[in-house]
Design a protein around this motif. Structure first.
Motif, PDB file in Angstrom:
ATOM      1  N   GLU A   1       4.156  17.133  -2.437  1.00  8.26           N
ATOM      2  CA  GLU A   1       2.757  17.106  -2.843  1.00  8.26           C
ATOM      3  C   GLU A   1       1.839  17.233  -1.606  1.00  8.26           C
ATOM      4  OE1 GLU A   1       5.028  14.783  -3.671  1.00  8.26           O
ATOM      5  OE2 GLU A   1       5.123  14.738  -5.855  1.00  8.26           O
TER       6      GLU A   1
ATOM      7  N   ASP B   1       0.831  -1.204   0.000  1.00 10.17           N
ATOM      8  CA  ASP B   1       0.000   0.000   0.000  1.00 10.17           C
ATOM      9  C   ASP B   1       0.867   1.255   0.000  1.00 10.17           C
ATOM     10  OD1 ASP B   1      -2.213  -1.650   0.086  1.00 10.17           O
ATOM     11  OD2 ASP B   1      -2.700  -1.216   2.190  1.00 10.17           O
TER      12      ASP B   1
ATOM     13  N   HIS C   1       3.987   5.770  -5.607  1.00  7.31           N
ATOM     14  CA  HIS C   1       4.026   5.808  -7.075  1.00  7.31           C
ATOM     15  C   HIS C   1       2.808   6.520  -7.659  1.00  7.31           C
ATOM     16  CE1 HIS C   1       7.709   3.623  -7.922  1.00  7.31           C
ATOM     17  NE2 HIS C   1       7.433   2.888  -6.857  1.00  7.31           N
ATOM     18  N   ALA C   2       1.696   6.518  -6.948  1.00 12.03           N
ATOM     19  CA  ALA C   2       0.504   7.235  -7.425  1.00 12.03           C
ATOM     20  C   ALA C   2       0.622   8.734  -7.178  1.00 12.03           C
ATOM     21  CB  ALA C   2      -0.744   6.696  -6.718  1.00 12.03           C
ATOM     22  N   THR C   3       1.482   9.127  -6.246  1.00 13.32           N
ATOM     23  CA  THR C   3       1.584  10.521  -5.834  1.00 13.32           C
ATOM     24  C   THR C   3       2.761  11.252  -6.470  1.00 13.32           C
ATOM     25  OG1 THR C   3       0.638   9.876  -3.705  1.00 13.32           O
ATOM     26  CG2 THR C   3       1.695  12.017  -3.800  1.00 13.32           C
ATOM     27  N   SER C   4       3.864  10.557  -6.665  1.00 11.65           N
ATOM     28  CA  SER C   4       5.096  11.194  -7.136  1.00 11.65           C
ATOM     29  C   SER C   4       5.584  10.542  -8.417  1.00 11.65           C
ATOM     30  CB  SER C   4       6.199  11.053  -6.074  1.00 11.65           C
ATOM     31  OG  SER C   4       5.802  11.630  -4.855  1.00 11.65           O
TER      32      SER C   4
ATOM     33  N   ALA D   1       2.484   1.705  -3.414  1.00 11.76           N
ATOM     34  CA  ALA D   1       1.451   2.096  -4.383  1.00 11.76           C
ATOM     35  C   ALA D   1       1.100   3.569  -4.227  1.00 11.76           C
ATOM     36  CB  ALA D   1       0.214   1.218  -4.221  1.00 11.76           C
ATOM     37  N   ASP D   2       0.952   4.038  -2.985  1.00 10.61           N
ATOM     38  CA  ASP D   2       0.660   5.450  -2.758  1.00 10.61           C
ATOM     39  C   ASP D   2       1.811   6.340  -3.224  1.00 10.61           C
ATOM     40  OD1 ASP D   2      -1.903   5.233  -1.738  1.00 10.61           O
ATOM     41  OD2 ASP D   2      -1.289   5.427   0.361  1.00 10.61           O
TER      42      ASP D   2
END
Length: 158
Positions: free
Chosen positions: A121, A22, A28-31, A25-26
């Motif tokens: 971010e 998790d 790579h989804a954010t940065s 995944a977060d």
């Protein structure tokens, strides 16, 4: 509420692996990929890294709620890595507890400072706030990091 337990984490434990999946995944989804510095299981298994998990009790039935790692950069400098609270457990002070645990360990090891990298971010705003409240200040890149508009670097003199 059950007592929180912070202990060395088992990198083969499926509860820990889910939390790490998790986390990655977060990240790579954010940065952008080149700005993701989170450690995977192999990185956490490095002998310079100590990795803990926080759970709501002991044993296989306890829920793993978060994790944190401390990487030794030198005999006097540690890096905070892989700090994560499970999404369902946020807002319970887990980040503060994990940070206190790592800083206590860093002091016990005789480190003069602890540094970290986190994102710029909005997703990372709660983490930045936590670090600033704990006394961390913005610093230049350290170790092998380079300037990156998606990263902010912090350090705390112990």
């Amino acid at each position: 509420m059950p007592e929180l337990v912070i202990d060395l984490a088992d990198l083969a434990d499926p509860r820990v692996l889910r939390l790490l999946e998790d986390h990655l995944a977060d990240m790579h989804a954010t940065s952008p990929a080149e700005s993701v510095h989170a450690l995977d299981v192999g990185g956490l298994a490095d002998p310079t890294v100590t990795f803990w998990a926080v759970s709501d009790g002991e044993g296989a039935g306890a829920a793993v709620l978060g994790c944190v790692a401390l990487k030794e950069l030198s005999p006097v400098h540690g890096e905070l890595k892989s700090m994560r609270a499970d999404a369902a457990a946020r807002g319970r002070g887990l980040g503060r507890r994990l940070l206190e645990h790592v800083l206590d360990e860093a002091r016990a090891r005789g480190y003069a400072r602890v540094s970290l990298e986190t994102g710029t971010e909005p997703f990372f705003a709660p983490a930045r706030s936590l670090y600033e409240k704990a006394g961390f200040s913005v610093c230049p890149p350290f170790g092998s990091y380079v300037l990156d508009p998606n990263s902010v670097f912090y350090t705390l003199e112990l």
